[in-house]
Design a protein around this motif. Structure first.
Motif, PDB file in Angstrom:
ATOM      1  N   THR A  78      75.995  17.534  58.277  1.00  0.00           N
ATOM      2  CA  THR A  78      76.364  16.859  59.716  1.00  0.00           C
ATOM      3  C   THR A  78      76.254  15.469  59.610  1.00  0.00           C
ATOM      4  N   ARG A 110      77.285  26.767  65.049  1.00  0.00           N
ATOM      5  CA  ARG A 110      75.901  26.632  64.318  1.00  0.00           C
ATOM      6  C   ARG A 110      75.112  27.912  64.566  1.00  0.00           C
ATOM      7  N   LYS A 136      71.544  20.891  67.788  1.00  0.00           N
ATOM      8  CA  LYS A 136      70.964  19.978  66.690  1.00  0.00           C
ATOM      9  C   LYS A 136      71.751  19.044  66.434  1.00  0.00           C
ATOM     10  N   ASP A 405      68.147  24.903  61.351  1.00  0.00           N
ATOM     11  CA  ASP A 405      67.436  24.074  60.161  1.00  0.00           C
ATOM     12  C   ASP A 405      65.971  24.016  60.513  1.00  0.00           C
TER      13      ASP A 405
HETATM   14  N1  LIG Z   1      69.990  11.477  54.007  1.00  0.00           N
HETATM   15  C1  LIG Z   1      68.810  12.643  54.275  1.00  0.00           C
HETATM   16  N2  LIG Z   1      67.772  12.062  53.830  1.00  0.00           N
HETATM   17  C2  LIG Z   1      66.693  13.047  54.215  1.00  0.00           C
HETATM   18  N3  LIG Z   1      67.129  14.143  55.072  1.00  0.00           N
HETATM   19  C3  LIG Z   1      68.308  14.250  55.214  1.00  0.00           C
HETATM   20  C4  LIG Z   1      69.398  13.612  54.868  1.00  0.00           C
HETATM   21  N4  LIG Z   1      70.687  14.157  55.316  1.00  0.00           N
HETATM   22  C5  LIG Z   1      70.256  15.453  55.996  1.00  0.00           C
HETATM   23  N5  LIG Z   1      68.829  15.702  55.854  1.00  0.00           N
HETATM   24  C6  LIG Z   1      68.259  16.668  56.439  1.00  0.00           C
HETATM   25  O1  LIG Z   1      68.461  18.086  55.587  1.00  0.00           O
HETATM   26  C7  LIG Z   1      68.571  19.134  56.200  1.00  0.00           C
HETATM   27  C8  LIG Z   1      69.863  19.833  56.329  1.00  0.00           C
HETATM   28  O2  LIG Z   1      70.732  18.816  56.787  1.00  0.00           O
HETATM   29  P1  LIG Z   1      72.208  19.683  57.527  1.00  0.00           P
HETATM   30  O3  LIG Z   1      71.528  20.501  58.658  1.00  0.00           O
HETATM   31  O4  LIG Z   1      73.202  18.659  58.128  1.00  0.00           O
HETATM   32  O5  LIG Z   1      72.689  20.568  56.454  1.00  0.00           O
HETATM   33  P2  LIG Z   1      74.052  21.466  56.339  1.00  0.00           P
HETATM   34  O6  LIG Z   1      74.715  21.143  54.917  1.00  0.00           O
HETATM   35  O7  LIG Z   1      75.015  21.347  57.554  1.00  0.00           O
HETATM   36  O8  LIG Z   1      73.561  22.876  56.400  1.00  0.00           O
HETATM   37  P3  LIG Z   1      74.085  24.302  56.739  1.00  0.00           P
HETATM   38  O9  LIG Z   1      75.216  24.423  56.102  1.00  0.00           O
HETATM   39  O10 LIG Z   1      72.995  25.432  56.643  1.00  0.00           O
HETATM   40  O11 LIG Z   1      74.494  24.123  58.213  1.00  0.00           O
HETATM   41  C9  LIG Z   1      68.093  18.717  57.738  1.00  0.00           C
HETATM   42  O12 LIG Z   1      66.740  18.831  58.065  1.00  0.00           O
HETATM   43  C10 LIG Z   1      68.477  17.132  57.850  1.00  0.00           C
HETATM   44  O13 LIG Z   1      67.594  16.608  58.701  1.00  0.00           O
END
Ligand SMILES: Nc1ncnc2c1ncn2[C@@H]1O[C@H](COP(=O)(O)OP(=O)(O)OP(=O)(O)O)[C@@H](O)[C@H]1O
Length: 626
Positions: A78, A110, A136, A405
């Motif tokens: 994201t 989502r 989110k 999440d």
């Molecule tokens: N740089 C970072 N440092 C710490 N936490 C992070 C960081 N980037 C993202 N997060 C946390 O990691 C979690 C996963 O992020 P996100 O939902 O964007 O993943 P995603 O790859 O989109 O997952 P999905 O494919 O399941 O939707 C979230 O809780 C987010 O707050």
């Protein structure tokens, strides 16, 4: 105690290894992001350093190239697209204004996921479900824009009065988060929706949008918006501003032919970013771009991601399957939960060693449910509670399989197998996020084990759950003399006693004493460890309900109906003909197979048989004609 310390030590070591695999060894500012934005990432979201996927994607998005990101669930996709877009928007010479209309468009998907039993109703409830969970992205957007007040975030995600959405669009939204259906509606019918300056379109959860049949909507949207580099702006629809350089991003945890097609029609010479990608290992550079014509992208990606493509799963995720005869499913599930609870509790709270202490923690553990047929407020409450409870068990349908999440989910139990392998990947993707550890257990009946081969085609390999080892930790009661001998699942006294207790509880003729005992048994086996998700078609817990027998019967009925709904190749594996309905009833703690329900199922099966025959006949007719 020593053992616990050792385990904790091992765990910390594994976690720090995972952490170095998930996080990059650079800072957000070194990627080129504005200092204020870096501050917001730290202060508002608590993100100190970028994840690997963010470190790879942010510079590419800043460079203006189209991007295809294929990264495992929970790797931080994201922010990988939101942060660089905000950076680019804030650096416009002249501050953007509301009257400039929409410049960035994130099509997110989502929360809505297809569910076997409640598919129809959940479909009807889609917008509400979506509103609850997809916020989110909007929330993150709001936080990141806190000090860039002139960049206005907005959303169109249903569950809301259409005129309110229109009013929001009329006022002007700089970055819009939208679902495909709603977006298309406004593109066609809301004349005040200004998008001639649109520069970015982001397709998040691209695989899902397409799987759910939104392909046509997406193509129409792309036509309306005249995307890619605006060589062609569609006929008769609102043209884009030729001066604006378009940039599209496509993000997906899984890749397949449909995603390739979307890449083909929406991306121009994209840079492809992937983590731990075997396909990219063959390429010397970390990123690679296909500088050729877009058609070549499709060709290349077809070669790379055939329909048996490998899916990305977090490396630290421990995936197990458990082979259980249908009649023992419920008691095995409860036994596994008990075991998980005890292990986790004794690891976490090493001072709590006694049965009573463990039980106390267990009794405080919340059991929650989540499904698309709940009203919006209830879903929101459950969502929040599960997020904040220290220790909880969530029974859920596929409404929460994607994009949600929840922090610190320790284990995903798929009590009912998913359909397509992508479903499996997204369900287990709710744990082991961002380098944290996580386990998953998939329940299969002995006749269903071919499903494992289906998963293997996608590079997903599961090992067997040590059920016998688990059972050996339960009391054998009168069979104590067999202590060193093998006791089968069906014969194991612990499981037999538990099954009997549950059946007595469900049946109406319960005495109060019995009832209490059953509740105690169920309490005993409830999980205590922080956050367990249990996937099941029957989302209603069969205990603690006043009309429990009726609920169990309904659940039985829904379950069998859902089983008949497996599609395509999967029908070969999940064959309703092979089900022993008496055993299915036992898995809902029913002593007998409900007869009325059975009639309706028989009717359903007969109809399917008739339809199949009809199809064969018409095929034969076609062949003989030709
Ligand atoms: N740089 C970072 N440092 C710490 N936490 C992070 C960081 N980037 C993202 N997060 C946390 O990691 C979690 C996963 O992020 P996100 O939902 O964007 O993943 P995603 O790859 O989109 O997952 P999905 O494919 O399941 O939707 C979230 O809780 C987010 O707050």
């Amino acid at each position: 105690m020593e053992q616990n310390n050792k385990n904790n030590g091992r765990r910390l070591k594994a976690e720090s290894k995972n952490s170095s695999e998930v996080f990059a060894s650079c800072s957000f500012s070194s990627l080129g992001l504005h200092p204020t934005l870096c501050d917001q990432l730290k202060e508002r979201l608590g993100f100190e350093v970028p994840t690997q996927v963010q470190a790879q994607a942010i510079p590419v998005v800043l460079s203006g190239r189209h991007v295809l990101v294929n990264a495992a669930t929970g790797t931080g996709k994201t922010v990988a697209y939101l942060a660089p877009i905000i950076h680019l928007l804030q650096e416009y010479d002249q501050r953007i204004q509301r009257t400039d209309g929409t410049l960035g468009l994130a099509q997110i998907f989502r929360a809505f996921v297809w569910n076997m039993i409640w598919s129809r109703r959940e479909f009807e409830n889609f917008e509400a479900v979506f509103t609850a969970w997809s916020s989110k992205v909007y929330e993150i957007l709001q936080k990141l824009l806190h000090r860039f007040h002139w960049i206005v975030p907005g959303y169109i995600m249903g569950g809301e009065n259409r005129s309110k959405e229109k009013a929001r669009l009329r006022k002007g939204v700089s970055i819009l988060v939208a679902t495909p259906g709603h977006l298309l509606d406004h593109l066609k019918n809301t004349s005040s929706f200004l998008h001639t300056n649109l520069r970015w379109i982001i397709f998040d959860e691209a695989d899902r949008i397409l799987e759910l049949g939104y392909g046509k909507d997406i193509e129409e949207i792309i036509n309306c918006l005249g995307t890619r580099n605006d060589k062609s702006v569609s006929k008769g629809t609102s043209a884009g501003n030729p001066k604006v350089q378009k940039q599209n991003l496509l993000l997906s945890a899984t890749l397949n032919d449909k995603v390739n097609h979307l890449a083909n029609i929406s991306l121009e010479n994209p840079v492809m970013i992937g983590l731990d990608d075997k396909m990219l290992q063959n390429v010397s550079h970390k990123h690679f771009s296909l500088e050729s014509d877009v058609l070549d992208v499709a060709e290349e990606s077809r070669k790379m991601f055939s329909s048996n493509e490998e899916y990305k799963l977090p490396a630290q995720l421990v995936q197990k399957y458990i082979k259980v005869p249908c009649g023992s499913r419920l008691v095995v599930l409860l036994s596994i939960l008990k075991d998980l609870f005890e292990k986790e509790a004794s690891q976490k709270w090493s001072t709590l060693q006694s049965e009573t202490e463990l039980r106390q923690i267990f009794l405080r553990c919340k059991t929650l449910r989540l499904h698309g047929n709940m009203n919006h407020e209830d879903r929101k409450t459950t969502f929040q509670m599960f997020k904040t409870e220290k220790s909880a068990l969530l029974l859920s349908t596929d409404v929460s399989a994607r994009g949600l999440d929840f922090p610190k989910v320790r284990c995903i139990i798929q009590y009912d197998s998913p359909g397509e392998a992508t479903e499996y990947v997204h369900r287990v993707g709710r744990t082991a996020r961002l380098g944290e550890r996580g386990d998953s257990v998939l329940f299969l009946q002995p006749v269903e084990v071919d499903y494992l081969k289906d998963l293997e085609k996608h590079g997903v390999t599961l090992t067997e759950y040590p059920l016998q080892k688990l059972l050996s930790s339960f009391p054998l009661f009168r069979l104590k003399h067999q202590v060193n001998k093998f006791v089968s699942i069906e014969m194991h006294p612990w499981l037999v006693a538990l099954q009997r207790a549950l059946e007595s509880f469900v049946s109406a003729e319960l005495g109060i004493k019995h009832r209490q005992r059953t509740i105690e048994v169920v309490s005993m086996i409830k999980s205590q460890t922080p956050y367990y998700l249990v996937w099941g078609r029957s989302f209603r817990p069969v205990y603690y309900q006043p009309k429990v027998k009726k609920l169990a019967k309904d659940a039985f009925s829904s379950w069998v109906r859902a089983y008949t709904a497996h599609r395509g190749e999967l029908k070969r594996i999940f064959m309703v003909k092979k089900l022993h309905l008496g055993h299915v009833a036992k898995s809902f703690a029913l002593k007998e197979q409900p007869s009325i329900v059975n009639k309706s199922i028989q009717k359903h099966l007969k109809k399917r048989k008739r339809d199949d025959k009809q199809k064969v006949k018409s095929k034969k007719r076609v062949i003989s004609k030709s």
